[in-house]
Design a protein around this motif. Sequence first.
Motif, mmCIF file in Angstrom:
data_model
loop_
_atom_site.group_PDB
_atom_site.id
_atom_site.type_symbol
_atom_site.label_atom_id
_atom_site.label_comp_id
_atom_site.label_asym_id
_atom_site.label_seq_id
_atom_site.Cartn_x
_atom_site.Cartn_y
_atom_site.Cartn_z
ATOM 1 N N ARG A 173 0.513 -1.337 0.283
ATOM 2 C CA ARG A 173 -0.276 0.019 0.508
ATOM 3 C C ARG A 173 0.708 1.609 -0.046
ATOM 4 O O ARG A 173 0.478 2.670 -0.596
ATOM 5 C CB ARG A 173 -0.593 0.493 1.749
ATOM 6 N N TYR A 174 1.699 1.407 0.726
ATOM 7 C CA TYR A 174 2.583 2.221 0.427
ATOM 8 C C TYR A 174 4.110 2.248 -0.067
ATOM 9 O O TYR A 174 4.825 1.524 -0.141
ATOM 10 C CB TYR A 174 3.103 2.657 2.302
ATOM 11 N N LEU A 175 4.782 3.164 -0.198
ATOM 12 C CA LEU A 175 6.433 3.853 -0.946
ATOM 13 C C LEU A 175 6.613 4.359 0.103
ATOM 14 O O LEU A 175 6.461 5.817 -0.036
ATOM 15 C CB LEU A 175 6.302 3.774 -2.186
ATOM 16 N N VAL A 176 7.847 4.500 0.420
ATOM 17 C CA VAL A 176 8.435 4.577 2.046
ATOM 18 C C VAL A 176 9.980 4.886 0.969
ATOM 19 O O VAL A 176 10.442 4.008 0.151
ATOM 20 C CB VAL A 176 8.573 4.374 3.026
ATOM 21 N N TYR A 177 10.169 6.505 0.175
ATOM 22 C CA TYR A 177 11.782 6.334 -0.125
ATOM 23 C C TYR A 177 12.725 7.763 0.730
ATOM 24 O O TYR A 177 12.121 8.701 0.731
ATOM 25 C CB TYR A 177 11.232 7.047 -1.492
ATOM 26 N N ILE A 178 13.878 7.807 0.159
ATOM 27 C CA ILE A 178 15.067 8.603 0.689
ATOM 28 C C ILE A 178 15.027 9.564 -0.640
ATOM 29 O O ILE A 178 15.677 9.454 -1.548
ATOM 30 C CB ILE A 178 15.582 8.396 1.445
ATOM 31 N N CYS A 179 14.834 10.648 -0.566
ATOM 32 C CA CYS A 179 15.583 11.187 -1.985
ATOM 33 C C CYS A 179 15.950 12.811 -1.025
ATOM 34 O O CYS A 179 16.033 13.191 -0.435
ATOM 35 C CB CYS A 179 14.150 12.045 -2.716
ATOM 36 N N PHE A 180 17.331 13.175 -2.841
ATOM 37 C CA PHE A 180 17.761 14.560 -1.779
ATOM 38 C C PHE A 180 17.176 15.965 -2.729
ATOM 39 O O PHE A 180 16.176 15.499 -2.996
ATOM 40 C CB PHE A 180 19.178 14.154 -2.511
ATOM 41 N N LEU A 190 0.499 4.597 -2.359
ATOM 42 C CA LEU A 190 0.408 3.615 -3.848
ATOM 43 C C LEU A 190 -1.352 4.971 -4.488
ATOM 44 O O LEU A 190 -1.342 4.448 -5.852
ATOM 45 C CB LEU A 190 0.350 2.691 -4.160
ATOM 46 N N ALA A 191 -2.555 4.006 -3.743
ATOM 47 C CA ALA A 191 -3.467 4.132 -4.099
ATOM 48 C C ALA A 191 -4.003 5.564 -4.871
ATOM 49 O O ALA A 191 -4.432 5.469 -6.151
ATOM 50 C CB ALA A 191 -4.856 4.365 -2.642
ATOM 51 N N ASP A 192 -3.591 6.383 -4.084
ATOM 52 C CA ASP A 192 -3.691 8.290 -5.200
ATOM 53 C C ASP A 192 -2.437 8.728 -5.670
ATOM 54 O O ASP A 192 -2.340 10.028 -6.017
ATOM 55 C CB ASP A 192 -5.125 8.901 -3.978
ATOM 56 N N GLY A 193 -1.475 8.124 -4.938
ATOM 57 C CA GLY A 193 0.035 8.906 -5.018
ATOM 58 C C GLY A 193 0.199 9.937 -4.425
ATOM 59 O O GLY A 193 0.966 10.560 -5.368
#
Length: 1638
Positions: free
Chosen positions: A1491-1498, A1518-1521
């Motif tokens: 259901r979820y995307l966890v990310y690290i971005c610079f 992820l369901a609604d971005g």
Amino acid sequence: MVIRTLSKKEHLPPDPERVYTREKYGSIRVPGEVESAEFEMILDAAVEAGLDTRILEEWYCRDENAVPPTYYLKPKAQMLKNYQNSMESSSAAKSKNDKAWRGISEEIKKIFRTSVLQLQEKGTMKSAQAKKFLCSPLEDELDFALGKQTPAFLKKCVCYIRKIANFDRHAKVPEMARYMDIITDIDGRVMRNQEAYERLLKVRDEFIPTIVAASNLRVYSSITHCDMKLGYSQEVESHYVEGLCKQFYEDMVDIIQATVQQNFDAETDPMYDELLQHLSLCKTFSSIYEYKSETLDLVQEYLYPVKGSRMSPLVVFGGPCAGKTLLLAEVAKQAYSWLQKEMGPETDPVVIVRFIGTTDFSTDLRNLLQSICEQIAINYRCLIHFLPQKIQEMRELLVNLLGESSFNRPLVIVLDALEQLSDAEEARKLWWLPVHLPRTVRIVVSTLPNKHGILQRLRGLIHDEFRYVELTQRDRKACSQTLKQQLLGVKRKVTSGQQIYVNEALAKCTLPMFVNLIYREVVHWRSHKDVDDTSLSSTVHDSIERLFFSVQDKLGSRFVHRALGYVTMSRSGLTEMELEDILSLDNSVLGDIMISSNLKNPLRIPYDLIARLREELDGYLIERQVRNVTLMVWANRHLQLIAQKLYLSNEEDVHQMHSLLAEYFLGAWAGGRKKIFHCDNNHFAHFSHHKNTSQHHHHHHPSQHGHDKSGTDKYSYDRQTPEQPWVFQCNLLEPDIFFVNHRKMTELVYHLSRSGRTDDLMYGVIMNFSWLYTMIKIGHFDKALADIDLAYSSSQEKELKFLATTLRSIKVKVTRNPASLSAELQQRLLPVVTSLPKLRHLLLECDKDGPKYCSIVPLHSSMDVTYSPERLPLCTSYMQIVEVLPTLAQNIVIVALEDGSVSTWDVESRQLLRQIDTARSVVLGIRLTTDEKYLVVATTKNTLLIYDNHKSCLLSEVEVKCSKHNPITGGVAFINGFTLSSQHALAWLEASKEVNVIDLVYGWPLYQFHCWYEVTCVQCSPDGMYAFCGQYLNTTSIFHLGSGDKLATMTSEFSGGFVKSILVLDTINQMVMIDNEGSLSVWSTKEVTNPRLMEDYDCRGDDSEVVGIELSEDQRSILICKARSIEVLDTKVWKMVEKFKAKRTERFVAAVLSKNGQSIVASMENTSSIFVWRRDSGQCMASLIEISGAIVKLIKSVHHNMLLSVASSGVLSVWDIDIITAMSNIDKTGKRIQSLQLSGREDFVFTMDGSESIHKWNFSTGFIEMVFKHEGLVENCVLTTSGDLMVTSDDKCSQYIWQTATGDNIFRINGQKITQLLITHNDQFVVSLCEQNASRVWRLGTGHKVCNILVTLQHALITTANTFLVGTTKNKLLAVSLWSGSVSKKFICDDGITIVNFKLIPDCPDYVVFITSTETVFIWSVADESVCRRVQMPANFLKNLEDFQISPNGKLGIVSKGDDNINVLDLHSGKLRLVHAAGIIWRQKLSRDGRYLVYICFRNCEEDDDAGVVSSLIVMRLADGKSIGTCSLYKTPTFLCLSQRALNIIVGFEDGSIGTYTVVDRVDAALKIKIATSNSRQIVNNAAQKVRPKCSTHAFKTIADCIWRESTEVFSRDSPINLSDSGEAETTTPTKKSELLQ
């Protein structure tokens, strides 16, 4: 009345007498006034009808002052005996009076009714004339409420019509008289009054339908059927009222919501609200402008267009109460119509009006100019691209915008009260006022003549005398004529005798306000009133006081005192409803107006008192619109000042009133919470104090416990005050759409500060997350900071100071994204919460309300605390500083300089508070007594100057002499040192054996202590009884301070040096001598005359000098700081427990212990940093740079745990040791985290950092609990599902099995270098992959081999059924059997094509998803060795493939390519969706449920620098971005891990620390429980400080249990047979073949 009864239905049984729910027209009114001609006609008709008219003659009196003359009803108080007393006395007296009046009123009504009907029959009186005598109050009220209202007003009205069927037949039932009009005929039969019924039908069926037809009024009609036996019974009534209440509630909600929608503009646009406020004031002021003058004509003339090129502003000036504001309001109101009339109907003038000083915006020049510019721009449709930052540019913008006016659209600007401008930006110099105006612009300003020199400045700018209009006192005759006209306007006049006194008053003053006040007085005069020269006042001031006193006489002194006091003390006025609520909370008011028999729930004051107060002060207490709320405010400052003098002069009363207003805006008594009531006014202070002390955390829940509760409940009443949230939410699912509770925002902080309720201010406001979030959300960040600074200045709580610093550092981040506030605060506050415990409250608030806006909740933060001290430049070089003393006050220090000045400074504000000049003597040192009463200064003249520290005055000067017996050889000797006890000063000269004892109180020498050797130091015992004198040859003598007797002398066996310092451990009766080399001797002082040597501690051999000594607060440790080392001794066992050595080139300047004694804070020679070491690990946890230069001295304040540092540049810095210590609370391995494993229960984290160690962290606390040492550098690590066993491998070809609970290395295998370790999902087998030799599958329980794997696999994974090991080798994807080691299944790519990445599908064990170098995604069935699905990606898509994730059901693939896009691939349809990320993606992880995307971005480079933000941690649904949570990371992340069970995130950082977070999606209500039950919150929930567990280190086995050869294994004899205690079967569970993907 209807509304009031219905709204309280829940708390009160329906009282039909109070609700218009009956079919009853009612009886006629008793007329209050009757014209004399009508009255006499009625009187004659009554006599003619044979009625007794004496009662009319007795109760009515003729008044000649009415025009025409009238007869008025005399007051009840005048006519009924004891009426006045019954107001205060018993209910019996009251009911007696009520009964008497009922009889009289019925008789009067009967006479009027009979006479009027008779006159009507004769035709003498017309029906319209007769109607006013014959209609009931019901008809009157309906006509008043609906008769002459606008359609807009009627849209907000609701009408409920109810008909009762078959009512007539029940007329005989006695109770029916309550519900219908009945009469008794001659025969005694009870029947319905048909005349009254017809009148009722006329109102109900004719009047109301007419209104409805004209305005679409909301009307409900219903029919009630009576009970067959009982008629209209109580049950029928209750049933109806209940239904009516529900309908009424729904209608009110509809009307409120419709109004709310209309008001949203004012909520979201500050300029629009500012404009509305001034327009509402303009409307109010112009409505009370009565006294037209020639000045108005002059202003009107000025506004008209004239020939010529340029104009200048018009200045109206005059003294207080001259009517300037009312005149300018009238000008603003009339300007539009004047100009249209003069220039033609096609003209469309623009009028801008500002009453300066009435709003916060208008007082500040920048805001004033900005709002005027914006209003001009909107009216003339000009586009302002950006608002100037500089005030001069804002003025230029205004001048340019004036040029937009034209003859068709002239511009008029009206500015009232220039003197009310604040002096910021030199506003009162009027440099900003445009003097030369375009032909079509007019500016009218007003000012007082003698305030801030504003009129003089205007005369310097505008030289044309015709541009000045003075409002002077007017001619007495003109005023008299105006007054006459005003009276005639309300059909009144005064007699000629009374006019004499009116003329006398007008001869003394003719100011418009005075004339109005006279009018207010004489309009109530009756013709028979005796008037003399005291009947009218002679000044405005006296007249206002007289007005207030007359209101007090009518409505009650206490009520008026408090009501007007509350309005006056409020920050911006009060609404009618607020005033009613507040007075209902005020027991002193209730006690004054309530009769004991009327006490019932809810307990409130009658509304009619408020209505009467407003009526009495109409025109003085005016209405003003602020943020869609109508507030009551004083019409001018004069009224405000007099109300303040009359009602707010008693400090105790004012304090109570501020406290009650604070309680009201806190919502302390809302939601049915009852407040105690009794008439003793002193109870208020007691109860308020009880509330304050008993619960500052739960200020809104009055505490009542045990037996107190039953006692207080009896006298406690619900006051029905409203809840006071910070925001009103329209929709709970849309937390960002809300209305701010501006009333609470405006008033609460002000009243809490004024009432000294610091706890409520701290916990109810400043530490309230909702307040902070709302302030930031509506753009009031700086206002929030100002409120925090205000709270800090009054409470001096260091938590508030730290919070303010924290908020300043995250300002850019949270103003851009307010939703991230909770995560940002938690990250920064969690590390310091043990040192600053009051921040716990805010952390709990963040936990409670933060997830509404941000779904990331930090559980453990490893963020380094950013901290800079308060700095105070004292002089140009540290050489000039003799001494710095900390004091009991946190930020106040005393500094002695060598020029002889002794100064007391406030470091925070950099203010010099006091200064002592020691008559140019060179100062040798200064000391303070413990109570800070005396300040003693030693000078080079060998004198001690004793000062009163608080008054800075010299009390005495005492010379320190040497003894005649022991004269000092070799010239003059200065004072070598001195110390203080509570009553004495002890001083000694250089090379002297005597110590002079001086009495501080009287300032004379008492005696000398004679020692054996030269004195080197003196220490007094804490109780002030004994003095310990240290000497050369390591000798110490003990003297009695009271008598001067020598009690004992002791010498250390290390007698070579001298006593450097003496420590008195009074808690255990010990004394410690420390010599110049750091050696200790410990003596028991139980028998002070016979000290006993307990311990000698030899520290010789280290050639460095002792530079500092400190005894810890708990007297458990002694820190000895030498130039080359720091030693810590345990006083319990008298052994050195820690020693820190400096590097060869470094030397210590000073060192101190933290409050808990777990850290050492030190500074080095020639460095500008303060270092923090952990005592247990010896790790340097922080290095704080002092920008002022190299630190030469550290001084610790024992009172506040503050550290003072002196830099070489002469700058003094004040550091908070608590905050410095908090930095050492964060565990770090010291090396970048390369990978981490989370145990199955998610309670422990195991990290690898490329060293020989694996660290075991407690997930809840964030502390390292164990270190597992290996022989070589650790390369691989895997855990069993439970986390009880860990298998690791290092670069020395060894594998280790560890028991994670105990730290034991229970098995070791040598012989092969391992590239990858895997454990099967049932924890039975381990796969060790090798590159050179055969890889092996071996049994974890015994260490025995299962099979060899001969192929080389990379990035291998074990299928969930524990059947295959899947991995890649060049262009092949292989599935190897875990039992035979042979390749069972394979997929081979065409030549030149490689497999880039592959993943197993969790929910489908037999399927693999992989990507090839041709940008093709395959779904491959391992069991069938067949491709189920193939998806072709765009060309060059995988050029920079960074990461690839697959959802558990295999439907979605998430691909990141190192840019700022997330590619979501639908593996079923082959569609690719792009989701834009917040920056360049570094790592991403998909949650177990997909259901979820966890990310690290610079961060994107173009963003503003964000106070050290390195990257951001983001959770996306992820369901609604949608991004549902953002958290800044302030260190470089090196590893990202997402837990499989709970949605926990662990981030490893470059410095060897870890941060843990959890995801709480507000859509997922069940997940909210996670935070509350999380162990990580123990630091917040526990009041005690967090106790750090002792970190244990566990070493590897030196001898291997098993050695692997080429294809065999050799076990040592003592190898354990079985490692597994799990009792699980050694065979694997049979697996079920998965079906093909749907």
